[in-house]
Design an enzyme around this catalytic site. Structure first.
Site, PDB file in Angstrom:
ATOM      1  N   TYR A 117       0.831  -1.201   0.000  1.00 38.96           N
ATOM      2  CA  TYR A 117       0.000   0.000   0.000  1.00 38.96           C
ATOM      3  C   TYR A 117       0.862   1.244   0.000  1.00 38.96           C
ATOM      4  O   TYR A 117       2.068   1.183   0.236  1.00 38.96           O
ATOM      5  CB  TYR A 117      -0.977  -0.002   1.187  1.00 38.96           C
ATOM      6  CG  TYR A 117      -0.361   0.329   2.537  1.00 38.96           C
ATOM      7  CD1 TYR A 117       0.441  -0.588   3.213  1.00 38.96           C
ATOM      8  CD2 TYR A 117      -0.594   1.561   3.143  1.00 38.96           C
ATOM      9  CE1 TYR A 117       0.992  -0.281   4.449  1.00 38.96           C
ATOM     10  CE2 TYR A 117      -0.050   1.870   4.382  1.00 38.96           C
ATOM     11  CZ  TYR A 117       0.739   0.942   5.030  1.00 38.96           C
ATOM     12  OH  TYR A 117       1.284   1.250   6.245  1.00 38.96           O
TER      13      TYR A 117
ATOM     14  N   ARG B 248       9.037   4.219  -3.885  1.00 39.09           N
ATOM     15  CA  ARG B 248       8.865   3.234  -2.803  1.00 39.09           C
ATOM     16  C   ARG B 248       7.833   2.177  -3.189  1.00 39.09           C
ATOM     17  O   ARG B 248       8.008   0.989  -2.912  1.00 39.09           O
ATOM     18  CB  ARG B 248       8.475   3.941  -1.508  1.00 39.09           C
ATOM     19  CG  ARG B 248       8.384   2.979  -0.323  1.00 39.09           C
ATOM     20  CD  ARG B 248       8.174   3.694   0.977  1.00 39.09           C
ATOM     21  NE  ARG B 248       6.875   4.348   1.026  1.00 39.09           N
ATOM     22  CZ  ARG B 248       6.485   5.155   2.017  1.00 39.09           C
ATOM     23  NH1 ARG B 248       7.318   5.404   3.020  1.00 39.09           N
ATOM     24  NH2 ARG B 248       5.300   5.713   2.010  1.00 39.09           N
TER      25      ARG B 248
ATOM     26  N   ARG C 212      -6.703 -20.714  -2.642  1.00 47.00           N
ATOM     27  CA  ARG C 212      -5.680 -20.570  -1.604  1.00 47.00           C
ATOM     28  C   ARG C 212      -4.579 -21.632  -1.712  1.00 47.00           C
ATOM     29  O   ARG C 212      -4.850 -22.830  -1.683  1.00 47.00           O
ATOM     30  CB  ARG C 212      -6.324 -20.663  -0.222  1.00 47.00           C
ATOM     31  CG  ARG C 212      -5.339 -20.363   0.912  1.00 47.00           C
ATOM     32  CD  ARG C 212      -6.006 -20.443   2.271  1.00 47.00           C
ATOM     33  NE  ARG C 212      -5.101 -20.064   3.340  1.00 47.00           N
ATOM     34  CZ  ARG C 212      -4.196 -20.884   3.876  1.00 47.00           C
ATOM     35  NH1 ARG C 212      -4.088 -22.123   3.463  1.00 47.00           N
ATOM     36  NH2 ARG C 212      -3.397 -20.448   4.837  1.00 47.00           N
TER      37      ARG C 212
ATOM     38  N   HIS D 269      -0.037 -21.653  -0.858  1.00 50.67           N
ATOM     39  CA  HIS D 269       1.069 -20.796  -0.424  1.00 50.67           C
ATOM     40  C   HIS D 269       1.926 -20.312  -1.595  1.00 50.67           C
ATOM     41  O   HIS D 269       2.480 -19.220  -1.551  1.00 50.67           O
ATOM     42  CB  HIS D 269       1.930 -21.507   0.627  1.00 50.67           C
ATOM     43  CG  HIS D 269       1.301 -21.477   1.992  1.00 50.67           C
ATOM     44  ND1 HIS D 269       0.090 -22.065   2.248  1.00 50.67           N
ATOM     45  CD2 HIS D 269       1.699 -20.914   3.158  1.00 50.67           C
ATOM     46  CE1 HIS D 269      -0.242 -21.869   3.524  1.00 50.67           C
ATOM     47  NE2 HIS D 269       0.726 -21.166   4.093  1.00 50.67           N
TER      48      HIS D 269
ATOM     49  N   LYS E 173       6.452  -1.887   2.262  1.00 50.72           N
ATOM     50  CA  LYS E 173       5.202  -1.293   2.753  1.00 50.72           C
ATOM     51  C   LYS E 173       4.065  -2.275   2.498  1.00 50.72           C
ATOM     52  O   LYS E 173       3.220  -2.071   1.624  1.00 50.72           O
ATOM     53  CB  LYS E 173       4.963   0.082   2.107  1.00 50.72           C
ATOM     54  CG  LYS E 173       4.019   0.946   2.956  1.00 50.72           C
ATOM     55  CD  LYS E 173       4.146   2.408   2.598  1.00 50.72           C
ATOM     56  CE  LYS E 173       3.098   3.276   3.243  1.00 50.72           C
ATOM     57  NZ  LYS E 173       3.103   3.308   4.704  1.00 50.72           N
TER      58      LYS E 173
ATOM     59  N   GLU F 176      11.384   2.382  15.012  1.00 48.00           N
ATOM     60  CA  GLU F 176      10.417   3.369  14.498  1.00 48.00           C
ATOM     61  C   GLU F 176       9.093   3.159  15.208  1.00 48.00           C
ATOM     62  O   GLU F 176       9.005   2.333  16.128  1.00 48.00           O
ATOM     63  CB  GLU F 176      10.254   3.214  12.978  1.00 48.00           C
ATOM     64  CG  GLU F 176       9.693   1.867  12.576  1.00 48.00           C
ATOM     65  CD  GLU F 176       9.412   1.735  11.080  1.00 48.00           C
ATOM     66  OE1 GLU F 176       9.258   2.743  10.384  1.00 48.00           O
ATOM     67  OE2 GLU F 176       9.313   0.577  10.629  1.00 48.00           O
TER      68      GLU F 176
ATOM     69  N   LEU G 192      10.671   1.248   7.883  1.00 49.95           N
ATOM     70  CA  LEU G 192      10.165   1.693   6.589  1.00 49.95           C
ATOM     71  C   LEU G 192      10.902   2.983   6.233  1.00 49.95           C
ATOM     72  O   LEU G 192      11.059   3.861   7.086  1.00 49.95           O
ATOM     73  CB  LEU G 192       8.657   1.963   6.671  1.00 49.95           C
ATOM     74  CG  LEU G 192       8.054   2.376   5.327  1.00 49.95           C
ATOM     75  CD1 LEU G 192       7.884   1.152   4.433  1.00 49.95           C
ATOM     76  CD2 LEU G 192       6.719   3.067   5.512  1.00 49.95           C
TER      77      LEU G 192
HETATM   78  N1  PDD Z   1       2.409   4.911   7.635  1.00 53.15           N
HETATM   79  N2  PDD Z   1       6.997   3.703   9.429  1.00 53.15           N
HETATM   80  C1  PDD Z   1       5.864   2.998   9.355  1.00 53.15           C
HETATM   81  C2  PDD Z   1       5.826   1.635   9.987  1.00 53.15           C
HETATM   82  C3  PDD Z   1       4.737   3.530   8.695  1.00 53.15           C
HETATM   83  O1  PDD Z   1       3.612   2.807   8.603  1.00 53.15           O
HETATM   84  C4  PDD Z   1       4.814   4.830   8.133  1.00 53.15           C
HETATM   85  C5  PDD Z   1       3.664   5.456   7.416  1.00 53.15           C
HETATM   86  C6  PDD Z   1       6.025   5.537   8.245  1.00 53.15           C
HETATM   87  C7  PDD Z   1       6.202   6.913   7.661  1.00 53.15           C
HETATM   88  O2  PDD Z   1       6.210   6.865   6.252  1.00 53.15           O
HETATM   89  P1  PDD Z   1       5.795   8.135   5.389  1.00 53.15           P
HETATM   90  O3  PDD Z   1       6.594   9.315   5.887  1.00 53.15           O
HETATM   91  O4  PDD Z   1       6.178   7.771   4.010  1.00 53.15           O
HETATM   92  O5  PDD Z   1       4.320   8.319   5.584  1.00 53.15           O
HETATM   93  C8  PDD Z   1       7.098   4.933   8.887  1.00 53.15           C
HETATM   94  C9  PDD Z   1       1.240   5.397   6.934  1.00 53.15           C
HETATM   95  C10 PDD Z   1       1.003   6.838   7.102  1.00 53.15           C
HETATM   96  C11 PDD Z   1       0.042   4.524   7.301  1.00 53.15           C
HETATM   97  O6  PDD Z   1       0.261   3.347   7.525  1.00 53.15           O
HETATM   98  O7  PDD Z   1      -1.081   5.032   7.316  1.00 53.15           O
END
Ligand code: PDD
Length: 283
Positions: A32, A51, A100, A102, A147, A179, A203
């Site tokens: 996403y 990304r 389904r 794997h 992501k 983070e 991330l």
């Molecule tokens: N999340 N780390 C994680 C685990 C995240 O899910 C996000 C962003 C970030 C920051 O990434 P960015 O600056 O590109 O938004 C760091 C989004 C906002 C979400 O899951 O809604």
């Protein structure tokens, strides 16, 4: 009525039909992106596109129309009359639907692509006061650089924070702060800005990357180096970053007050410069 994007079409949310065999549903087999619309433009859409392509590549999801995203994201904003607002677009791409198993479907199936837009009011007040966050062991997998929509460790951890009246959960892996559940985190120690380096444990936030650029332009010393949990008492300032919160000061972490318990000067400089950049892009 809310119009969304689904597999090449703009339709109402009610018209969307996703197969129960969709691998996003069965395996969280998808990626996403979340991009922010500032009353006229998406901020660093190129960064998000790079990304997105990387996440798709890492999961070997072959979405041939990736480059159509900027165009349909903007159309979503317009169709839903959000042009003059602060808004977000969420995009999700899964490997598609197949019985389904794997292993990946053979032959390939078409990915499922879904996106929607919504307007929101930024948390201006919280930026003034700062937020309180909890600390918790990083229970995620070791590919946090992707992501992926597999966010159960993130949602469970965030829920724990939420139930305790806290605004974020910050993860610690092997004694090092990585983070947040949905944000990156920065610290200021003796005037130097610290954040975890890009790696498989975090991330690569688009906001993080832009903050580092802005901080460098301001002549702030930067170290992309993880801060140990046991060094938190030496931290004078902390803030988290993500697309929706931008720069959000953290005044309490894991029950410990950070600095004077108010947003610090380095955080303010970076936050102001970030706002200035947005305003100059607005023209
Ligand atoms: N999340 N780390 C994680 C685990 C995240 O899910 C996000 C962003 C970030 C920051 O990434 P960015 O600056 O590109 O938004 C760091 C989004 C906002 C979400 O899951 O809604």
């Amino acid at each position: 009525m809310e119009t969304v994007y689904f597999n090449g079409k703009f339709i109402t949310k009610e018209e969307v039909k996703i197969s129960p065999d969709d691998r996003g549903f069965l395996f969280a087999d998808g990626v996403y992106e979340v991009v922010r619309w500032y009353q006229g433009f998406f901020y660093d859409l190129n960064g998000h596109m790079t990304r997105l392509k990387r996440s798709l590549r890492e999961l070997r999801i072959n979405w041939t129309d990736t480059d159509s995203f900027p165009d349909f994201a903007e159309k979503l904003i317009k169709i839903n009359s959000l042009e003059n607002q602060t808004a977000m677009v969420y995009l999700q791409v899964t490997r598609g639907a197949a019985r389904r198993s794997h292993n990946f479907p053979k032959p390939d199936v078409l990915p499922t692509v879904y996106a929607y837009a919504w307007g929101f009011l930024p948390e201006v007040k919280l930026k003034e006061t700062g937020i309180k966050a909890m600390l918790k062991e990083d229970i995620r997998w070791s590919r946090c650089d992707i992501k992926s929509v597999a966010l159960l460790p993130n949602t469970l951890s965030f829920q724990e924070a939420h139930e305790n009246g806290l605004k974020e959960c910050i993860f610690v892996r092997n004694g090092l702060i990585t983070e947040g559940s949905h944000s990156n985190i920065f610290f200021v120690i003796n005037g130097t800005l610290y954040t975890h380096p890009e790696s498989n444990y975090v991330l690569s936030g688009i906001t993080r990357k832009n903050i580092l650029r802005i901080a460098e332009d301001c002549g702030i010393k930067i170290r992309e180096e993880a801060v140990e949990e046991n060094r938190l008492r030496f931290v004078q300032e902390a803030f988290i970053s993500n697309t929706s919160a931008e720069v959000m000061p953290v005044t309490e972490l894991g029950g410990n007050t950070i600095g004077d318990g108010v947003p610090g000067p380095v955080t303010r400089i970076i936050s102001d410069k970030f706002d200035n950049e947005i305003n100059s892009l607005k023209g």
